[in-house]
Design an enzyme around this catalytic site. Structure first.
Site, PDB file in Angstrom:
ATOM      1  N   GLY A   1       1.376  10.357  24.648  1.00 12.44           N
ATOM      2  CA  GLY A   1       2.644  10.313  25.340  1.00 12.44           C
ATOM      3  C   GLY A   1       4.068   9.849  24.375  1.00 12.44           C
ATOM      4  O   GLY A   1       4.418   8.782  24.458  1.00 12.44           O
TER       5      GLY A   1
ATOM      6  N   GLY B   1       6.759   5.611  23.428  1.00 12.56           N
ATOM      7  CA  GLY B   1       5.705   6.144  22.507  1.00 12.56           C
ATOM      8  C   GLY B   1       5.951   6.758  21.154  1.00 12.56           C
ATOM      9  O   GLY B   1       5.292   6.302  20.088  1.00 12.56           O
TER      10      GLY B   1
ATOM     11  N   LYS C   1       9.051  -9.627  32.303  1.00 11.08           N
ATOM     12  CA  LYS C   1       9.722  -8.182  32.388  1.00 11.08           C
ATOM     13  C   LYS C   1      10.033  -7.587  33.595  1.00 11.08           C
ATOM     14  O   LYS C   1      11.303  -7.345  33.897  1.00 11.08           O
ATOM     15  CB  LYS C   1       9.017  -7.151  31.383  1.00 11.08           C
ATOM     16  CG  LYS C   1       9.876  -6.239  31.044  1.00 11.08           C
ATOM     17  CD  LYS C   1       9.297  -5.045  30.223  1.00 11.08           C
ATOM     18  CE  LYS C   1       9.921  -3.738  30.150  1.00 11.08           C
ATOM     19  NZ  LYS C   1       9.369  -2.639  29.329  1.00 11.08           N
TER      20      LYS C   1
ATOM     21  N   ASN D   1      16.468  -1.397  37.328  1.00  9.84           N
ATOM     22  CA  ASN D   1      16.064   0.092  37.083  1.00  9.84           C
ATOM     23  C   ASN D   1      16.524   0.795  38.435  1.00  9.84           C
ATOM     24  O   ASN D   1      17.330   1.744  38.547  1.00  9.84           O
ATOM     25  CB  ASN D   1      14.716   0.060  37.175  1.00  9.84           C
ATOM     26  CG  ASN D   1      14.506   0.011  35.342  1.00  9.84           C
ATOM     27  OD1 ASN D   1      14.936  -0.847  34.602  1.00  9.84           O
ATOM     28  ND2 ASN D   1      13.227   0.994  34.833  1.00  9.84           N
TER      29      ASN D   1
END
Length: 346
Positions: free
Chosen positions: A7, A12, A227, A235
């Site tokens: 990915g 990535g 996090k 988000n």
């Protein structure tokens, strides 16, 4: 080391590019126009300081079967793609080929990448499928249905290979073959049984040589929550409002909404034995300092892609039910993002 990035999108690709620049033998598993661009021109990474690097990996392909044995496999696909990859990895090769489109064009025979000592680094946002594996306590082995509803991931990925990784860099896929780094270079690593092993120290050293801050923590779940604590609010709010992190934090109503969601999450985390080392306001202020950055969930909505809402928020709501803690603010935002996703993506 031989390192395969499964990915090679924004995160990535960024991880793999820096590792390749440090001399590691890196393979990219990618798809579509992004893969074609990497194969033809290499992967360009534009750093936060304005410098630019072009990386030509050892191999860039859509077929995991071409990669060969690896020392490290970094799973950098979105959380919602893991089940498809895990399921296909256990099928015969002919069947994998027929069904590879279900895993975003990747033919995911993960076992073909393994040697006896291969490490599998999970670099997804949110609550991981393995959260209660090697956890201890009353919830040992509990399945997280939001991220692994049918138990496919757990059944097909060797838990003894897994290393947890919390990825902090903010990056964007600017165009096929071009990644822009916004800020941050910390990757927190941890064995999921809370031990400090020789293999994880070796992995951390490779990341450090590539220019990352790569601390090894004995309590990786605490790092995940630290996090996630912000991600589970910012988000989805950004996906609904189309606002940047800075805008959400500066506008009083959305800042307060984020705070309420984070308070609910903190109650759940503490019930599960997590101790936050910073205050809620410190976490919000840290997010604000990132600036005018679009979250990955907003980027997914704008591109018409499925989001990580299940791992980032759905799983936390599930943990709220497990621990008998009400989550009215998170429930409301979750419902709205799910409807938005259904409306835009189907």
């Amino acid at each position: 080391m031989k390192i395969c990035i499964v990915g090679a999108g924004a995160i990535g690709g960024y991880l793999g590019a820096k590792l390749a620049l440090a001399g590691e033998e890196v393979t990219f598993i990618a798809r579509g126009q992004h893969l074609e661009a990497i194969q033809n021109q290499g992967l360009q990474v534009i750093m936060a300081d304005g410098s630019s690097h072009v990386v030509h990996p050892s191999l860039a392909t859509s077929d995991i079967n071409h990669a060969g044995s690896q020392d490290v496999v970094i799973l950098a696909v979105k959380a919602q793609s893991l089940a498809a990859i895990a399921a296909l990895s256990s099928l015969p090769e002919a069947t994998r080929t027929r069904h590879s489109a279900n895993a975003e064009g990747i033919a995911p025979a993960l076992s073909s990448l393994y040697n006896p000592d291969t490490m599998l680094v999970t670099a997804q946002n949110g609550i991981p499928w393995w959260y209660f594996q090697k956890h201890g306590g009353e919830y040992e082995g509990q399945q997280i249905h939001a991220v692994d509803p049918d138990g496919i991931i757990a059944a097909n990925i060797d838990i003894d290979r897994v290393i947890g990784c919390v990825v902090y860099p903010a990056v964007e896929l600017q165009s096929p073959g071009v990644i822009r780094h916004i800020e941050g270079d910390r990757l927190t690593l941890g064995e999921i049984d809370n031990t400090k092993t020789e293999r994880i120290q070796k992995l951390a050293q490779s990341f450090k040589q590539a220019g990352f801050k790569a601390p090894v923590r004995s309590k990786i779940r605490t790092e995940i929550w630290l996090k996630l604590w912000g991600n589970l609010a910012f988000n989805p709010i950004s996906a609904l409002t189309r606002a940047t992190l800075e805008q959400i934090c500066q506008y009083p109503l959305t800042r307060e909404l984020a705070r309420q969601m984070m308070m609910e999450a903190q109650t759940i985390a503490e019930k599960l034995g997590i101790e936050f080392g910073i205050s809620l306001e410190q976490r919000i202020n840290g997010t604000q300092k990132v600036g005018a950055h679009k979250t990955s969930m907003l980027q997914d909505i704008e591109a018409g892609r499925p989001t990580e809402i299940q791992a980032i928020l759905g799983a936390v709501i599930e943990l709220g039910k497990l621990t008998h803690i009400p989550t009215p603010y998170m429930d409301t935002v979750y419902a709205n993002v799910k409807l938005l996703e259904k409306t835009l993506i189907g």
